[in-house]
Structures are given as structure tokens and as C-alpha cells.
Design an enzyme around this catalytic site. Structure first.
Site, mmCIF file in Angstrom:
data_model
loop_
_atom_site.group_PDB
_atom_site.id
_atom_site.type_symbol
_atom_site.label_atom_id
_atom_site.label_comp_id
_atom_site.label_asym_id
_atom_site.label_seq_id
_atom_site.Cartn_x
_atom_site.Cartn_y
_atom_site.Cartn_z
ATOM 1 N N HIS A 91 -28.504 -36.781 -50.072
ATOM 2 C CA HIS A 91 -29.444 -37.157 -48.915
ATOM 3 C C HIS A 91 -28.721 -36.960 -47.841
ATOM 4 O O HIS A 91 -29.391 -36.313 -47.108
ATOM 5 C CB HIS A 91 -29.229 -38.744 -49.300
ATOM 6 C CG HIS A 91 -29.854 -39.451 -48.161
ATOM 7 N ND1 HIS A 91 -31.151 -39.494 -47.804
ATOM 8 C CD2 HIS A 91 -29.337 -39.918 -46.884
ATOM 9 C CE1 HIS A 91 -31.621 -40.090 -46.706
ATOM 10 N NE2 HIS A 91 -30.264 -40.563 -46.004
ATOM 11 N N CYS B 210 -44.922 -29.542 -16.488
ATOM 12 C CA CYS B 210 -43.276 -29.415 -16.586
ATOM 13 C C CYS B 210 -43.071 -30.830 -16.786
ATOM 14 O O CYS B 210 -41.897 -31.004 -16.813
ATOM 15 C CB CYS B 210 -43.182 -29.008 -15.162
ATOM 16 S SG CYS B 210 -43.749 -30.007 -14.054
HETATM 17 C C1 PEP Z 1 -43.257 -35.353 -14.487
HETATM 18 O O1 PEP Z 1 -43.832 -36.640 -13.659
HETATM 19 O O2 PEP Z 1 -43.769 -35.235 -15.428
HETATM 20 C C2 PEP Z 1 -42.285 -34.506 -13.622
HETATM 21 C C3 PEP Z 1 -42.114 -33.566 -13.988
HETATM 22 O O3 PEP Z 1 -41.650 -35.024 -12.515
HETATM 23 P P1 PEP Z 1 -40.426 -36.035 -12.762
HETATM 24 O O4 PEP Z 1 -40.250 -36.316 -14.116
HETATM 25 O O5 PEP Z 1 -39.386 -35.552 -11.954
HETATM 26 O O6 PEP Z 1 -41.159 -37.300 -12.012
#
Ligand code: PEP
Ligand code: MG
Length: 879
Positions: A458, A835
Site C-alpha cells: 500500500h 493567472c
Molecule cells: C487571482 O486573483 O487569481 C490572482 C492571480 O491574483 P492574486 O492571487 O494575487 O489576488
């Protein structure tokens, strides 16, 4: 027509995985290609869903079909369920659509009771047979009690240990028929003691309860955690396979094993496996005895071994992938109990993918599609520093079960692992053997070390899946779990002592050995090149420092999608100037503080442009919830007061005035630039001056800054800030007498921005989805605090996943699609990325590809993961 809930193995094939589960579909497939499979049936995944719909009950229709399946099994196998003279004993095994090793339940030897046992023994005078019957019976009582009735197996293990001690033996195999008979009696008594009722004797009752238990195990906590980690939907349910038992514990001419057609740790093309004589399947997996390598089977059972080699070849040629198989030899005859595409380390996955292309089994696209992107992470994990390692002498060796190197403080329980790691410690979880209940502790550990268990135990299987370094089966360790200590090589180790382990070689070292980042080459490069060839989505990185940016570029990042400029101020020597800026109460004061900040920023931006060598760099303007930066320590407050020529009281009043009830929705993002345009001016100067300098140094690069304004909810906000940026930037460019292009775009991270994207896009060169905030604001719960109640949401099945880790395509995703459509309708040149943390999550990357994003941006180590996921999305779309 009534629903069909039960399929005999002869009725299915491998295409029916959704209905029959992976195990059921493959048992059917192996049957259809003539491999030796004990003939039974599969109860469908739909029956599991029905079981839950009926309030966790197996309805009469399903049960009638099960009994019809039993009748057919009896015919095919020439034995009768519950019959005294010729009893059919069965195994009941789970088998979901996606394999979940060790997460759900299995019951073996079902159909035994006192009468059947007595009759079997009476029908065969051989004393060895009597031993076998009682061995099977005690196993069944324990498994049924544990798995079906929830009586902890520890009670039975204690009885077993006591018996072994009394008899002066080390292994269960050394116990006699009469010892095992006594144990079976003791086990039944323990059952009654724990539950207040007799052990159920009726085989049909046993069967129904066992099927219910397997269905029920789909919803056990460890399965729920595993599903969340592996993106397996709850709605799939598990199938149940009922098979006639073949007995590896029948005698010395019998045994059981687990094998892989290629090495699951390295991918090398050679049969790998383990085998135990006179044993049942769970003995190998649970690591009760340390098994022998599969090659030994050649001497013990030459005929069965030869046949097994043929089966391996047939299966690889049939599935075109590395196979993981379970088998049993009963009286020298081979039976196949399971096959599946084997779980493997990332290193093995790459090697096997490349080899399968070379061998003509797979196309490049198929090879790319077969690698789990999440696995790549492990390749990028640390290894021991070569020089430090040279100086270190191993003090022990186990099996290198899951690669990578780790060092940390020793802990002995999953609970302690969680506690210590919460305190910020790196930990190595040391266990006699791990069980699935340990999974949450294993997850937070840097490494796992076990005393018992082989490559298929496991601990090994789960650690490989998680990408956590693991050394298993180090029998030299004398462990005292209760008192949290062990000895190895004559030295005693206690909780909190440092230890280092190497999951590739299996070596164990005293103390902490320095680790270094992995370097990537060979098969990794080849597979990434294929990924690059087939993907259309670009992959950028979120990097705030030149070091991160360099690392990301080494890992293949094609730009920076997000530089969080406030993160450039975390360091001791910089935070002072930043605090002065925050705590200024006049424009002049603020401008003076900003003057101090500007050179830092400019230098950092220059280093970023240098690292990216002409690839795009998106710099986001300040977006800090201010409270994160204000000083709280008295000494810091005094320092700040002195720097600003103010009294401590004045500073404290300013700090108090900055307090916000809801800082995440407070004075942050572009709101800062609206209230203090001088901040935007300073940042613009730093960006443009850096770009001009780097462009001058590298005339062949295209240095074109992308300035990103955060947390916009209204086009007029963006218009206002953009005007400040453009005026400052144009003045800088004119003053320098150069030509420099730049873009101004915005993050889309507030639902209103997404819904009014057609207005916002008139002012924006690009959009980048900040899905961390967009998720927070769409769901209306704090990204910092949701962890407090999300567990309750998982338990109640309101959520299956953390929406901050895996993009909510229905809600947040709909906002993204809307924003893209509206934005591009007014600005066809608009480029769009993401992002938020989701940019490195494979299923979210697939979604981003589907809705037409230009790029995803993620943390450096997830760049290869995102690239592979992007290629898989493109390949599956083209199919
Ligand atoms: C988000 O809000 O997705 C972003 C990338 O900005 P932060 O995480 O810095 O608020
Ligand atoms: Mg944000």
C-alpha cells in the site's frame, strides 16, 4: 425490459469500463482472449448508483440477478454455493472505472461457515487440507468482520500475534491446522464480543452484506480523499466483481503474486513482481510476509511461470501498455485475477511512453495522452546534493518504492505528521506498514519509510501516486511504534530526530542531507517536445523574482503571465520603504517613499526582462491588501516612526485607520491607484525605464511591457488608471528618445468585470483571468478561510473539489466564457490568459484550451504539467 445489473465475464469486454469498472471490463476482456480467468460476474456501477438512490439498499431486482449470476457460476464451475459436499467459495471485489488501489474493499473466501468447513475437512483426510480450510476460514472471519461489519482488524491481529507468540513462531505459515482452528474459534468469539451477535452462517446473507460493503466503501473517507486528488467524480460509483476463489494458500504447490510487465519505478522493460508461496493475495499487498522476487517462481512453478510469461506478452500486445497483474497458482495451475494499465512513477511513465512509440505500440499523440500531467511534478522534486551524498554513509536499505530524495524529522503516526507539518516542519513518516487510513498523514510528509511491505504494498502504490518519496520494506528496522522510537544499525532514533531517505535507491541515512533541485533531460525532453508540437495553448509562469523567472524558463515557460509586484517587497531590507509608502499621510511623503522604492523595482524588472530574453512579461501593478504589510511588532513600528519623523502614536493611529473589516474586498487593486495615482506613476516609470535599458542592451529582442491593472470592476476605473500610465510612459519614452511599444490590460477577477467585458475591452489590450479572486467573488466565500468549512462540503457531497484548486467550470467558467465573447466582440485583437492557481491544474487547463484562451500562467514547477495538459487537450479535441 428490466435493467441489466449483472454481466457474466463472458458477456463483457474492455470497452465497457464505465459500466463494469476497470477490473470487470478487463476480466471480461481477458476471458474473451482466452486467458485463464476463474469465471464469475460483475455487478454494474449503475447498480452502485441505484444502491445509493435506494437509501443504501440492494433492491430485490438487483439481488435476483446476483443470485442468477451465482447459479450460472455454479454451472460453469461445477460447485454449489453453500453446498456441504462441493461448496463454491467466492471473492467479492470492488472495481471502479478508474483504478483506486487500496481505497475500497475486498472480501475473500466467502461462503464458509462451520458446517461447510466441517464437511470440506471430512471429504479430504489430508491434514494439510485441514490446515488450508481453517486458514481460509480465519481469513474470511477477519475480513468479513473488518470490511463488512467495521470491527477493527487490530482485534484479530492481536489474537494472531498472541497465537504466534504462544507457539514460538514468526510467521502465520508456521501455524498448524489446530492452531488455525483455535484462531477461527477465537475470531468468531471476538465477533460476538464486539457486535453482540453470532457470525452470519448463511452464505447468501454473507454475499449480500459483502456486496453492500463494497458499494458502501465507494463513500469511505479514504476513497473520497483519493477521488478528490485524482479528479474522479463521485457519481461514477464502483462495480463489484464476484469470482470463484482459487486458492494460493491451498498447499506448497500454490501461491499468489503481483507483477508488472515493466518496472513501475524506472520503466525498464523487464518483468517485475513479487510472489508468495502458500498465501492469499492480500498477504502480498499488505506486506504481511516479505515476498520473493517473481523470478523465483521459475524454479518453484516452472510450467505456471512459462505460461505467465506468455500471458504478459499477450496482454501487452493487446493493451499496448504496461500491465499490472494479480494472479494465483493453485496446485501448479495459473489463474489470472486482474490486469490493468499499471500505475507508475513519472520517470517510468516517460520511459514507457517513449519505448512504446519506438516499439510501434503507440503514436506520439497517444504517448502524450497516456501520461498523467500531475505526475510530472515528481520529476521536478529535489534530489540529494551529490557532494553531500558522497560524504554520507547509508545506515540501512529498503526498497526504492517512489523516487526523489527527502529529509525531515521522524514522526510515527499520520496524526503527528499533520501536526508537525502544520508547524512548518519537514517530516518523514516512519511506520511498520502503512494502511489506507494513513493517507492524509502521508500527503503532508516529505517522505515515507516502512518496515514491512514490497514494491506493491500500500505504501509504495500510494506514495508513487502522490509523488512522495518512499522507501518500503526495511526489515532491519526494529520499531516500537507505541513508544515512538526505532533502532537501525545499532542506533536509536526518536520522534523529532533528523533522517534522510532516497526513494530511488532505497537508502536510508542518519541526519539531514542537503537536497538540490532536479535536472530534466532525456525522456522528459522528448515527451515535452511532443507536447510542444501538439499543443496550441501557450504556457507562461507566475514569477515575482528573477530567480523564479529563470527556473520557470528552464522548465519551458514562454513568458511571465503574472508578476505580483507587492511580492517584491517581502524581504527585510525592502519592506521598510514599502511601509513608509503605506503609512504616509501626504502626497509629498508618499512620493518620497516611492522614490526610494523605484530603484528596487526598476532593477527587478530589468532582471525579469533579462531572464525572459524577449518573451512577454506581464507586470501587475500593486494589489496588496494593505494590512498584510503594516507593521505589528513594536520594534518595527518604532523603526517606521523614526524613518518618517513621526511619533509612535501617530504611526499607530495611521495603522488603526488602515484597518478594514474585509480587506480582501477592501482598499486594494486598482483602488489604490485611483486613490494614490503616484503609485501607478512610480511603477510605470520603473517598468518603462527597465524595458528601455534592456531593449538597448539586446536590440534583437522585442521588449514590450505588458502592464496589468488588477481588480477592475468598471471600465471608467481602467480608463482613469490607464490615462495615468500612458501619460507617464509616453513621457519616459519621449525623454529617452527611443521607440518602445507597451500594452495596458486588466485582470478579470470580479464578476462585474466579466459581465461588462464589452465595455472594459474598449480600454484593454489584454484580459487575464484572476481566478483566485474571481472564484472568491463568484462563490462569495473568502479564499483565505474557505478551508474551514470546505470539509463539511465534501462530506455532504455539496462539493467534490476545492473550487480554488480546480476551476468551477459551471459558474466561474461561464463568467470567463462570457467575458471572452463580450471582450472579443468589441476588440478582436484582445489577447486573453489566466493567472489564478487554476492555470496549473490539468482539468482547468483543458477548459482554458476549450474556451479559446491564448495562454495559461502557473507557478514555475507546474509549467511542464500545464504544457502536457495543454497538449492532451489539443490532441483529444482533434480526435
Ligand atoms: C487571482 O486573483 O487569481 C490572482 C492571480 O491574483 P492574486 O492571487 O494575487 O489576488
Ligand atoms: Mg487577484
Amino acid at each position: 425490459m428490466a435493467n441489466k445489473w449483472v454481466y457474466m465475464f463472458g458477456e463483457g469486454d474492455m470497452t465497457m469500463r464505465n459500466l463494469l469498472g476497470g477490473k470487470g471490463a478487463n476480466l471480461a476482456e481477458m476471458t474473451s482472449i482466452g486467458l485463464p480467468v476463474p469465471q464469475g460476474f460483475t455487478i454494474t456501477t449503475e447498480a452502485c448508483t441505484q444502491y445509493y438512490e435506494d437509501g443504501r439498499k440492494i433492491n430485490d431486482e438487483i439481488m435476483a440477478q446476483v443470485m442468477e449470476g451465482i447459479r450460472k457460476m455454479e454451472e460453469m464451475n461445477g460447485k454449489k454455493f453453500g453446498n456441504l459436499r462441493n461448496p463454491l467459495l467466492v471473492s467479492v471485489r470492488s472495481g471502479a472505472r478508474a483504478s483506486m488501489p487500496g481505497m475500497m474493499d475486498t472480501i475473500l473466501n466467502l461462503g464458509l461457515n462451520d458446517e461447510v468447513v466441517a464437511a470440506m475437512i471430512a471429504g479430504n483426510p489430508d491434514s494439510k487440507f485441514e490446515r488450508f480450510v481453517y486458514d481460509s476460514y480465519r481469513r474470511f472471519i477477519q475480513m468479513f468482520s473488518d470490511v463488512v461489519m467495521g470491527v477493527g482488524k487490530k482485534y484479530f491481529e492481536q489474537l494472531m500475534d498472541k497465537m504466534k507468540e504462544e507457539k514460538g513462531v514468526l510467521y502465520d505459515i508456521e501455524l498448524t491446522a489446530s492452531d488455525l482452528k483455535t484462531l477461527a474459534e477465537q475470531f468468531k468469539a471476538e465477533y460476538k464480543n464486539q457486535l453482540g451477535e453470532e457470525f452470519p452462517a448463511d452464505p447468501v446473507t454473507q454475499l449480500k452484506s459483502a456486496i453492500e460493503a463494497v458499494f458502501c466503501s465507494w463513500d469511505n473517507p479514504r476513497a473520497n480523499v483519493y477521488r478528490r486528488d485524482h479528479d474522479i467524480p463521485y457519481s461514477w460509483g464502483t462495480a463489484v466483481n464476484v469470482m470463484p476463489m482459487v486458492f494460493g494458500n491451498l498447499n506448497e504447490k500454490s501461491g499468489t503474486g503481483v507483477a508488472f510487465t515493466r518496472d513501475p519505478a524506472t520503466g525498464e522493460k523487464k518483468l517485475m513482481g513479487e510472489f508468495l508461496k502458500n498465501a492469499q493475495g492480500e498477504d502480498v499487498v499488505a506486506g504481511v510476509r516479505t515476498p520473493m522476487p517473481i523470478i523465483k517462481m521459475k524454479q518453484e512453478f516452472p510450467e505456471a511461470y512459462k505460461e505467465f510469461l506468455k500471458v504478459c506478452e499477450t496482454l501487452e500486445n493487446h493493451y499496448h501498455d504496461m500491465q499490472d497483474m494479480e494472479f494465483t497458482v493453485e496446485n501448479r495451475k495459473l489463474y489470472m485475477l486482474q490486469c490493468r494499465n499499471g500505475k507508475r512513477t513519472a520517470q517510468a511513465a516517460l520511459q514507457i511512453a517513449c519505448d512504446l512509440v519506438e516499439e510501434g505500440h503507440k503514436t506520439e499523440e497517444e504517448a502524450v495522452a497516456m501520461i498523467d500531467p500531475r505526475n510530472l511534478d515528481t520529476l521536478l522534486h529535489p534530489q540529494f546534493d551529490a557532494a553531500a551524498l558522497k560524504a554520507a554513509i547509508p545506515i540501512g536499505k529498503g526498497l526504492g518504492a517512489s523516487p526523489g530524495a527527502a529529509c525531515g524529522k521522524i514522526v510515527f503516526t499520520a496524526e503527528d505528521a499533520k501536526e508537525w507539518s502544520k508547524r512548518g516542519e519537514n517530516v518523514i513518516l516512519v511506520r511498520l506498514e502503512t494502511s489506507p487510513e494513513d493517507i492524509t498523514g502521508m500527503k503532508v510528509s516529505q517522505g515515507i519509510l516502512t518496515v514491512r511491505g514490497g514494491m506493491t504494498s500500500h505504501a509504495a502504490v500510494v506514495a508513487r501516486g502522490m509523488g512522495t518519496c518512499c522507501v518500503s520494506g526495511c526489515g532491519d528496522i526494529a520499531i516500537d511504534e507505541d513508544n515512538k522510537r526505532f533502532t537501525l544499525a545499532g542506533k536509536e532514533f526518536k520522534e523529532g530526530d533528523d533522517i534522510s531517505i532516497d526513494g530511488t535507491t532505497g537508502n536510508i541515512y542518519d541526519g539531514a542531507i542537503k537536497t538540490v533541485d532536479a535536472t530534466i533531460a532525456g525522456t522528459f525532453g522528448r515527451v515535452m517536445a511532443w507536447a510542444d508540437k501538439y499543443r496550441t495553448l501557450k504556457v507562461r509562469t507566475n514569477a515575482d523574482t528573477p530567480q523564479d523567472a529563470k527556473k520557470a524558463c528552464e522548465l519551458g515557460a514562454e513568458g511571465i503571465g503574472l508578476c505580483r509586484t507587492e511580492h517584491m517587497f517581502f524581504e527585510e531590507d525592502r519592506i521598510a520603504a514599502f511601509r513608509e509608502m503605506i503609512c504616509s499621510d501626504t502626497v509629498e511623503e508618499r512620493e518620497a517613499a516611492l522614490e526610494k522604492i523605484l530603484p528596487y523595482q526598476q532593477r527587478d524588472f530589468e532582471a525579469l526582462y533579462e531572464a525572459l530574453e524577449g518573451n512577454p512579461v506581464t507586470i501587475r501593478f500593486l494589489d496588496p491588501p494593505l494590512h498584510e504589510f503594516v507593521p505589528t511588532e513594536e520594534a518595527d513600528i518604532e523603526k517606521l516612526a523614526k524613518a518618517q519623523g513621526k511619533s509612535v502614536e501617530t504611526i499607530k493611529t495611521i495603522i488603526a485607520s488602515l484597518h478594514e473589516f474585509n480587506p480582501m474586498m477592501g482598499h486594494r487593486g486598482c483602488r489604490l491607484a485611483v486613490t494614490y495615482p503616484e503609485i501607478a506613476k512610480m511603477q510605470t516609470r520603473a517598468v518603462i525605464r527597465a524595458a528601455i535599458n534592456v531593449q538597448k542592451k539586446h536590440p534583437d529582442w522585442i521588449v514590450k511591457p505588458e502592464i496589468m491593472i488588477p481588480l477592475v470592476c468598471e471600465v471608467k476605473e481602467l480608463k482613469y488608471v490607464k490615462k495615468v500610465v500612458a501619460k507617464t510612459a509616453d513621457a519616459e519614452i519621449t525623454a529617452a528618445g527611443v521607440k518602445l511599444g507597451y500594452e495596458v490590460g486588466t485582470m478579470i477577477e470580479i464578476p462585474r468585470a466579466a459581465l461588462t467585458a464589452d465595455e472594459i475591452a474598449t480600454e484593454a489590450d489584454f484580459f487575464c483571468f484572476g481566478t483566485n479572486d474571481l472564484t472568491q467573488m463568484t462563490f462569495g466565500f473568502s479564499r483565505d478561510d474557505a478551508g474551514k468549512f470546505l470539509n463539511a462540503y465534501y462530506d455532504t457531497k455539496i462539493f467534490e473539489n476545492d473550487p480554488f484548486a480546480k476551476l468551477d467550470q459551471n459558474g466561474v467558467g461561464k463568467l470567463m466564457e462570457t467575458a471572452i465573447k463580450l471582450g472579443k466582440s468589441v476588440n478582436p485583437k484582445l489577447h486573453v490568459g489566466i493567472c489564478g492557481e487554476h492555470g496549473g491544474d490539468p482539468s482547468s487547463v483543458e477548459f482554458c484550451h476549450r474556451i479559446g484562451l491564448d495562454y495559461v500562467s502557473c507557478s514555475p514547477f507546474r509549467v511542464p504539467v500545464a504544457k502536457l495538459a495543454a497538449a492532451q487537450a489539443a490532441i483529444s479535441e482533434a480526435r
